[in-house]
Design a protein around this motif. Structure first.
Motif, short mmCIF file in Angstrom:
data_model
loop_
_atom_site.label_atom_id
_atom_site.label_comp_id
_atom_site.label_asym_id
_atom_site.label_seq_id
_atom_site.Cartn_x
_atom_site.Cartn_y
_atom_site.Cartn_z
N ASP A 232 0.84 -1.21 0.00
CA ASP A 232 0.00 0.00 0.00
C ASP A 232 0.87 1.25 0.00
O ASP A 232 0.57 2.22 -0.70
CB ASP A 232 -0.92 -0.01 1.23
N TYR A 233 1.93 1.23 0.81
CA TYR A 233 2.83 2.39 0.86
C TYR A 233 3.52 2.63 -0.48
O TYR A 233 3.65 3.77 -0.93
CB TYR A 233 3.89 2.19 1.95
N GLU A 234 3.97 1.54 -1.11
CA GLU A 234 4.64 1.71 -2.40
C GLU A 234 3.68 2.34 -3.41
O GLU A 234 4.07 3.22 -4.19
CB GLU A 234 5.14 0.36 -2.91
N SER A 235 2.43 1.88 -3.40
CA SER A 235 1.44 2.46 -4.31
C SER A 235 1.17 3.92 -3.96
O SER A 235 1.09 4.79 -4.84
CB SER A 235 0.14 1.65 -4.22
N PHE A 236 1.06 4.20 -2.66
CA PHE A 236 0.82 5.57 -2.22
C PHE A 236 1.97 6.49 -2.58
O PHE A 236 1.77 7.61 -3.06
CB PHE A 236 0.59 5.57 -0.70
N PRO A 241 3.98 13.63 -5.70
CA PRO A 241 4.80 14.26 -6.75
C PRO A 241 6.28 14.39 -6.40
O PRO A 241 7.14 14.20 -7.25
CB PRO A 241 4.14 15.64 -6.91
N LEU A 242 6.58 14.69 -5.14
CA LEU A 242 7.97 14.85 -4.74
C LEU A 242 8.80 13.61 -5.04
O LEU A 242 9.99 13.71 -5.35
CB LEU A 242 8.04 15.16 -3.23
N LEU A 243 8.17 12.44 -4.98
CA LEU A 243 8.91 11.18 -5.08
C LEU A 243 8.87 10.56 -6.47
O LEU A 243 9.27 9.41 -6.64
CB LEU A 243 8.35 10.19 -4.04
N ASN A 244 8.38 11.31 -7.45
CA ASN A 244 8.26 10.77 -8.80
C ASN A 244 9.59 10.30 -9.37
O ASN A 244 9.65 9.37 -10.18
CB ASN A 244 7.65 11.82 -9.75
N SER A 245 10.68 10.97 -8.99
CA SER A 245 11.97 10.65 -9.58
C SER A 245 12.64 9.44 -8.94
O SER A 245 13.68 8.97 -9.42
CB SER A 245 12.91 11.86 -9.49
N LEU A 246 12.08 8.91 -7.85
CA LEU A 246 12.66 7.74 -7.21
C LEU A 246 12.42 6.49 -8.05
O LEU A 246 11.39 6.35 -8.71
CB LEU A 246 12.06 7.53 -5.82
N THR A 247 13.36 5.56 -8.01
CA THR A 247 13.17 4.27 -8.66
C THR A 247 12.25 3.39 -7.80
O THR A 247 12.01 3.68 -6.63
CB THR A 247 14.51 3.55 -8.86
N GLU A 250 14.11 2.35 -4.75
CA GLU A 250 14.22 3.40 -3.74
C GLU A 250 12.90 3.60 -3.01
O GLU A 250 12.87 3.82 -1.79
CB GLU A 250 14.66 4.70 -4.41
N ARG A 251 11.78 3.49 -3.75
CA ARG A 251 10.47 3.61 -3.10
C ARG A 251 10.23 2.45 -2.15
O ARG A 251 9.63 2.61 -1.08
CB ARG A 251 9.36 3.70 -4.15
N ALA A 252 10.68 1.25 -2.55
CA ALA A 252 10.51 0.08 -1.69
C ALA A 252 11.29 0.25 -0.38
O ALA A 252 10.79 -0.09 0.70
CB ALA A 252 10.97 -1.18 -2.42
N PRO A 350 19.09 12.48 -2.04
CA PRO A 350 19.16 12.87 -3.44
C PRO A 350 18.10 13.89 -3.87
O PRO A 350 18.24 14.55 -4.89
CB PRO A 350 18.97 11.54 -4.19
N LEU A 351 17.03 14.01 -3.07
CA LEU A 351 15.96 14.95 -3.42
C LEU A 351 16.13 16.30 -2.73
O LEU A 351 15.23 17.14 -2.78
CB LEU A 351 14.59 14.35 -3.03
N ARG A 352 17.25 16.49 -2.08
CA ARG A 352 17.45 17.72 -1.29
C ARG A 352 17.26 18.98 -2.14
O ARG A 352 16.52 19.89 -1.75
CB ARG A 352 18.85 17.72 -0.66
N GLU A 353 17.91 19.04 -3.30
CA GLU A 353 17.80 20.23 -4.14
C GLU A 353 16.37 20.46 -4.58
O GLU A 353 15.88 21.60 -4.59
CB GLU A 353 18.73 20.12 -5.36
N LEU A 354 15.69 19.37 -4.95
CA LEU A 354 14.29 19.50 -5.37
C LEU A 354 13.43 20.02 -4.23
O LEU A 354 12.58 20.90 -4.42
CB LEU A 354 13.77 18.15 -5.86
N MET A 355 13.65 19.50 -3.01
CA MET A 355 12.86 19.96 -1.86
C MET A 355 13.15 21.42 -1.55
O MET A 355 12.26 22.17 -1.18
CB MET A 355 13.14 19.07 -0.65
#
Length: 367
Positions: A232-236, A241-247, A250-252, A350-355
């Motif tokens: 459920d978390y992986e689907s969520f 949007p912030l996490l779109n760039s994760l593989t 990485e999401r798992a 890795p998302l620091r700059e985006l955040m």
């Protein structure tokens, strides 16, 4: 009615839990125990084999989460008052402290009512432990039999003196009485983690009613729910949007460390000026961020919904919270997934700059 003080063994070291060397079974026992196996629901794992006999070795079960349709765990009806007593009884048991509402309800629902007459051995020192028990009514005494094969403290040391006559309250066969269990107490929780020999014998002093949970059902419930929760978390997380760039990998990893938290309407999640230690993603419900106008007043500056996140600024800049966030009144319970500071840095670094860029737009438009 007797007063039942907290166990002298603490939560973890309650008699009947800790491992002791295997004892030889005693066949000439004046106290008879009636076998009362716990049945399982079809499609669900039943009690381990040691519920019916003695094991010759000790090993942990290998339980894999199912990949098919979700099978509901066993459920045994309990009146609201019984459920409340169960919840109170396991509140301080270490195994249950970090269960979310879903897991807690599943575990409590799977506990089955058992009845024992006076003088029944519920557990026996040296037997393999398979069940956790909560006392619903009645009283039981706990006895510990001293070891008879202790080695000398040092070479040439005199042997320990032979045990003296039983003290008042001790049992001639099962040893020293160390504790008495009554309504609302529990024992045997380490049996849910390990195939461990019981460290004490517990005998009913009166007719008793117990709620029992076997180890395999407990582990299966937690594993099944953990597996479903991860999916459920992986689907969520794919919808954030912030996490779109994760593989997917990485999401798992992120799904594995997220912790669920719930807040009632109006509850404060974070407070302006406090040290920030967690990052939050809204799963369900809505929240409002407030900024102080002066010492006594504050104003709303932003509303947030499912998929929105907050708490990143304090972790990115190692600064106090920049705003207070509360669950929005009238929007129902607020459910969030949280990430502690270390995991935030490790997994979302890795998302620091985006955040940082998102924060400039997000928070400048809110002021």
């Amino acid at each position: 009615m007797r007063n039942h003080s907290p166990s002298p063994f603490g939560t973890l070291n309650i008699p009947g839990n800790a491992a002791l060397p295997q004892q030889h079974p005693i066949n000439t026992n004046p106290i008879h125990r009636s076998p009362m196996p716990i049945s399982s629901t079809e499609g669900y794992l039943g009690p381990p084999p040691s519920a019916l006999g003695r094991r010759v070795s000790v090993s942990a079960e290998s339980i894999e989460p199912s990949t098919g349709p979700e099978i509901p765990p066993p459920f045994y009806f309990k009146a609201p008052q019984q459920m409340k007593r169960l919840e109170d009884s396991i509140a301080n048991a270490f195994l249950f402290r970090n269960l979310d509402d879903k897991k807690r309800k599943a575990v409590l629902g799977a506990m089955k009512e058992m009845h024992f007459e006076k003088g029944v051995r519920v557990i026996t020192q040296g037997d393999q432990g398979d069940y956790f028990y909560v006392v619903d009514s009645g009283e039981l005494s706990c006895y510990v039999k001293p070891k008879t094969d202790e080695q000398p403290a040092y070479p040439g040391a005199p042997p320990p003196p032979p045990p003296g006559p039983p003290a008042p309250g001790d049992h001639p066969e099962y040893g020293k009485k160390v504790f008495q269990y009554g309504k609302g107490t529990s024992f045997g929780e380490l049996a849910l983690m390990y195939s461990s020999p019981r460290a004490a014998t517990i005998i009913s002093d009166t007719p008793v009613t117990l709620w029992a949970l076997d180890r395999v059902t407990f582990k299966t419930i937690l594993l099944e729910i953990a597996s479903r929760t991860r999916k459920d978390y992986e689907s969520f997380l794919r919808s954030v949007p912030l996490l779109n760039s994760l593989t997917d990998r990485e999401r798992a990893k992120l799904a594995d460390v997220l912790q669920p938290r719930e807040f009632e309407e109006g509850d404060t999640v974070v407070k302006e000026g406090e040290v920030g230690r967690e990052f939050y993603i809204i799963e369900e419900g809505e929240a409002i961020a407030y900024k102080k106008i002066d010492e006594e007043r504050e104003e709303p500056v932003m509303e947030m919904k499912r998929g929105d996140y907050f708490g990143e600024l304090a972790l990115l800049h190692r600064a106090p919270r920049a705003a207070t966030v509360r669950a929005k009144p009238g929007s129902g319970k607020l459910k969030v997934a949280t990430l502690d500071g270390d995991a935030f840095t490790r997994l979302l670094g890795p998302l620091r700059e985006l955040m940082e860029r998102t924060a400039e737009v997000k928070y400048s438009s809110a002021t």
